[in-house]
Design an enzyme around this catalytic site. Sequence first.
Site, PDB file in Angstrom:
ATOM      1  N   ASP A   1     -27.838  59.210 -28.752  1.00  0.00           N
ATOM      2  CA  ASP A   1     -28.942  59.138 -27.789  1.00  0.00           C
ATOM      3  C   ASP A   1     -29.174  60.535 -27.237  1.00  0.00           C
ATOM      4  O   ASP A   1     -28.341  61.432 -27.406  1.00  0.00           O
ATOM      5  CB  ASP A   1     -28.618  58.163 -26.651  1.00  0.00           C
ATOM      6  CG  ASP A   1     -29.788  58.020 -25.673  1.00  0.00           C
ATOM      7  OD1 ASP A   1     -30.915  57.785 -26.139  1.00  0.00           O
ATOM      8  OD2 ASP A   1     -29.579  58.162 -24.460  1.00  0.00           O
ATOM      9  N   SER A   2     -30.289  60.694 -26.538  1.00  0.00           N
ATOM     10  CA  SER A   2     -30.600  61.987 -25.916  1.00  0.00           C
ATOM     11  C   SER A   2     -29.718  62.252 -24.707  1.00  0.00           C
ATOM     12  O   SER A   2     -29.618  63.389 -24.249  1.00  0.00           O
ATOM     13  CB  SER A   2     -32.067  62.025 -25.499  1.00  0.00           C
ATOM     14  OG  SER A   2     -32.324  61.041 -24.515  1.00  0.00           O
TER      15      SER A   2
ATOM     16  N   CYS B   1     -32.024  55.516 -29.274  1.00  0.00           N
ATOM     17  CA  CYS B   1     -32.995  56.316 -28.532  1.00  0.00           C
ATOM     18  C   CYS B   1     -34.352  56.026 -29.135  1.00  0.00           C
ATOM     19  O   CYS B   1     -34.553  56.229 -30.339  1.00  0.00           O
ATOM     20  CB  CYS B   1     -32.657  57.803 -28.657  1.00  0.00           C
ATOM     21  SG  CYS B   1     -33.885  58.924 -27.952  1.00  0.00           S
TER      22      CYS B   1
ATOM     23  N   GLU C   1     -30.006  59.569 -15.492  1.00  0.00           N
ATOM     24  CA  GLU C   1     -29.162  60.710 -15.824  1.00  0.00           C
ATOM     25  C   GLU C   1     -28.484  61.299 -14.591  1.00  0.00           C
ATOM     26  O   GLU C   1     -27.378  61.825 -14.671  1.00  0.00           O
ATOM     27  CB  GLU C   1     -29.999  61.796 -16.523  1.00  0.00           C
ATOM     28  CG  GLU C   1     -30.405  61.455 -17.941  1.00  0.00           C
ATOM     29  CD  GLU C   1     -29.239  61.486 -18.931  1.00  0.00           C
ATOM     30  OE1 GLU C   1     -28.357  62.358 -18.809  1.00  0.00           O
ATOM     31  OE2 GLU C   1     -29.206  60.617 -19.827  1.00  0.00           O
TER      32      GLU C   1
ATOM     33  N   CYS D   1     -37.044  52.557 -23.650  1.00  0.00           N
ATOM     34  CA  CYS D   1     -36.159  53.710 -23.528  1.00  0.00           C
ATOM     35  C   CYS D   1     -34.799  53.141 -23.149  1.00  0.00           C
ATOM     36  O   CYS D   1     -34.716  52.293 -22.255  1.00  0.00           O
ATOM     37  CB  CYS D   1     -36.652  54.679 -22.445  1.00  0.00           C
ATOM     38  SG  CYS D   1     -35.474  55.986 -22.049  1.00  0.00           S
TER      39      CYS D   1
ATOM     40  N   HIS E   1     -32.509  54.206 -21.482  1.00  0.00           N
ATOM     41  CA  HIS E   1     -32.106  54.430 -20.087  1.00  0.00           C
ATOM     42  C   HIS E   1     -32.596  53.295 -19.170  1.00  0.00           C
ATOM     43  O   HIS E   1     -31.987  53.008 -18.146  1.00  0.00           O
ATOM     44  CB  HIS E   1     -32.701  55.751 -19.566  1.00  0.00           C
ATOM     45  CG  HIS E   1     -32.079  56.980 -20.140  1.00  0.00           C
ATOM     46  ND1 HIS E   1     -32.320  57.394 -21.426  1.00  0.00           N
ATOM     47  CD2 HIS E   1     -31.240  57.899 -19.594  1.00  0.00           C
ATOM     48  CE1 HIS E   1     -31.655  58.518 -21.652  1.00  0.00           C
ATOM     49  NE2 HIS E   1     -30.986  58.846 -20.555  1.00  0.00           N
TER      50      HIS E   1
END
Length: 267
Positions: free
Chosen positions: A10-11, A73, A152, A184, A186
């Site tokens: 993932d990013s 992602c 994040e 996403c 997240h």
Amino acid sequence: MDNRPIGVMDSGLGGLSVIRIFREQMPNESIVFVGDQGHFPYGTRTQENVCQLALNIGKYLMTHDIKMMVIACNTATAASLPILQKELPIPVIGVIKPGAEAALEQPKHDRIGVTATEGTIKAGAYPKTIHELNPNVPVIPKAAQPMVSVVEHNEVGTPKAQEVVNEELSIFKDKQVDVLVLGCTHFPFLSKEISNLLPGVKLVDPALETVKTAKKMLADSDQLTGNDQPGEMKLYSTGNFKDLQTGAEKWLPGDHFTCEHVDIPED
């Protein structure tokens, strides 16, 4: 059977939402995860750049002798899935098609909303995939890049998190969607805040269907692990691994893992 690990990328921290489902559904599988925090965020990068980053991570994961790669992602899936499937000698799956299928499987899906990063929305990946499966369902996409930073920066559950969600997703109150795809990885961590804003809207987490897809593929090829103990979990960050460790301790409570920094080039 095949006791090699599954590789996940993932990013940043969002991929932990996919690993969380892996640990629930396939607890004996070992996992090697790379969170590319050193090149975060992906959502504002070019498709070509994201594709190269994902390919470099895929090649790194291959050094761990993985049996499958999961692109956890949406931005990287949209930019790189066909390339990685061509370049790597193992099965590679993404999160977009499973998410689209899950949205259409909901009992009421007359209007589907999709929220994701700028990169995923610009690529048009979800509307395209949903319309390939059912061309008659309206899809309303909305980029919500600031929501990624909330996760994040470990701000989930704070008043700021609710403020950002309210600001970014208010369009879906006006459009009155039945289903909202959290496009996403997240965003599932913000499910409570999203449901506060959009009560009655069914939230779809593509991670659930992605893990189901991975499990079926491994079962069909007789590659599920033969271990009857919890699988090993190795986490790597291309940025500050302490941030990844903090996220894992919060979102994967009770799991044992190692967490280290790794250098993976951008080109």
